[in-house]
Design an enzyme around this catalytic site. Structure first.
Site, PDB file in Angstrom:
ATOM      1  N   LYS A  38      52.529 -19.393  42.346  1.00  0.00           N
ATOM      2  CA  LYS A  38      53.020 -19.875  41.049  1.00  0.00           C
ATOM      3  C   LYS A  38      54.240 -20.771  41.249  1.00  0.00           C
ATOM      4  O   LYS A  38      54.407 -21.794  40.565  1.00  0.00           O
ATOM      5  CB  LYS A  38      53.367 -18.690  40.142  1.00  0.00           C
ATOM      6  CG  LYS A  38      53.962 -19.089  38.785  1.00  0.00           C
ATOM      7  CD  LYS A  38      52.996 -19.892  37.945  1.00  0.00           C
ATOM      8  CE  LYS A  38      53.619 -20.362  36.641  1.00  0.00           C
ATOM      9  NZ  LYS A  38      54.104 -19.256  35.779  1.00  0.00           N
ATOM     10  N   ALA A  88      52.162 -22.744  27.095  1.00  0.00           N
ATOM     11  CA  ALA A  88      52.527 -22.646  25.681  1.00  0.00           C
ATOM     12  C   ALA A  88      53.802 -23.437  25.442  1.00  0.00           C
ATOM     13  O   ALA A  88      54.606 -23.626  26.352  1.00  0.00           O
ATOM     14  CB  ALA A  88      52.714 -21.184  25.273  1.00  0.00           C
ATOM     15  N   GLY A 140      60.469 -16.917  23.098  1.00  0.00           N
ATOM     16  CA  GLY A 140      60.254 -18.357  23.152  1.00  0.00           C
ATOM     17  C   GLY A 140      58.770 -18.639  23.209  1.00  0.00           C
ATOM     18  O   GLY A 140      57.983 -18.001  22.510  1.00  0.00           O
ATOM     19  N   VAL A 161      56.350 -18.323  25.873  1.00  0.00           N
ATOM     20  CA  VAL A 161      55.575 -17.209  26.423  1.00  0.00           C
ATOM     21  C   VAL A 161      55.884 -15.913  25.689  1.00  0.00           C
ATOM     22  O   VAL A 161      54.980 -15.144  25.353  1.00  0.00           O
ATOM     23  CB  VAL A 161      55.842 -17.067  27.932  1.00  0.00           C
ATOM     24  CG1 VAL A 161      55.240 -15.772  28.473  1.00  0.00           C
ATOM     25  CG2 VAL A 161      55.265 -18.259  28.686  1.00  0.00           C
TER      26      VAL A 161
END
Length: 289
Positions: A174, A123, A9, A11
């Site tokens: 994260k 992305a 996809g 990444v």
């Protein structure tokens, strides 16, 4: 060296395209939909690659590295690929959201084979094999022989891949960033919505709960992390779209459990109240129907 990227996809497409630039690496991608080549719009210009595309597990056989970039809710389907890709010496890297990288895949491969990774590569995928990479980005993996071997795979790329002695803290930091992004999925507004102070307050509350639970899990998280996360959304591209937002807008399943539900689940284990994350999970589940 043979590398299989499971889930090309946003990444995964970036990872596979950059790895394929090294002629010493043979890169394969395991996908649902076939495509002719990878085309990535990178910060430095267009990048193309023609890895072998596998659309059936029957086409797969053992590789040196299996790199998982699928959505967290696709663990079972990914396990089917691992059954064919993992041989006696295969290493598995999990590049996914959340803080349960290893636990998610121990039903399919031994924990000592798994290298968890924290990925920060903004992305977006526009079509199979077509990706826009907004920043070179970074990947963090635990220190040790497997981590060093993973870092070496990316030596020829501009992606900042490195090891850390405190992976748990990196993963929770994260998660703090990702859990705030649920507001974007709820409002269907890109990152610029964080510039509205009432929205920023909700994001801060989501992150504050994440910090409390993360500390209970052993992560070393600073008290100003909620403000840091909001500032990151505000200083980045106003049109940035995170994956939870993109999935909801497209009517796809969302990684809601890995990004917000896990905070609620682990908070309950530690007796920590997480009402804002619980509310967000309930609203997004209802919105998804």
């Amino acid at each position: 060296m043979r590398i299989a990227v499971i889930g090309p996809g946003a990444v995964g497409g970036v990872i596979a395209a950059w790895l394929a630039q090294n002629p010493e690496l043979t890169v394969e991608v395991c996908a649902r939909t076939a495509f002719d080549r990878l085309e990535v719009e990178t910060p430095g210009g267009p990048l193309t690659a023609t890895p072998r595309v596998l659309t059936s597990t029957e086409q797969a056989d053992p590789v040196d590295w299996a790199i998982i970039t699928t959505k967290t809710y696709d663990a079972a389907a990914t396990g089917d690929w691992l059954a064919r890709l993992v041989g006696p010496d295969t290493r598995v890297a999990v590049l996914q959201n959340g803080v349960e990288h290893v636990e998610r895949f121990t039903p399919y491969v031994a924990a000592e084979r798994i290298t968890p990774a924290v990925v920060d590569i903004p992305a977006e995928r526009s079509a199979p094999g077509r990706v826009r990479q907004r920043r070179d980005g970074t990947i963090l993996v635990p220190a040790g022989p497997a981590g060093e071997a993973f870092v070496a795979l990316f030596a020829h790329t501009p992606i900042g891949v490195s090891t850390t002695a405190d992976f748990q803290t990196a993963a929770w930091k994260k998660l703090a960033l990702n859990c705030a992004g649920a507001v974007n999925a709820l409002t269907l507004k890109p990152s610029g919505v964080a510039r509205r102070e009432p929205i920023a307050d909700i994001m801060r509350a989501l992150v504050a709960e994440c910090v409390a639970v993360g500390r209970a899990e052993g992560a070393d998280l600073p008290s100003d992390l909620p403000d840091t996360v909001v500032e990151g959304y505000r200083s980045g591209p106003a049109d940035g779209v995170n994956s939870l937002h993109a999935d909801r807008a497209a009517g796809r399943p969302m990684e809601l459990d890995a990004r917000n539900g896990v905070i609620v689940r682990l908070g309950a284990r530690h007796g920590i109240a997480t009402p804002v994350n619980a509310m967000v999970v309930a609203l997004l589940e209802a919105a998804a129907g």
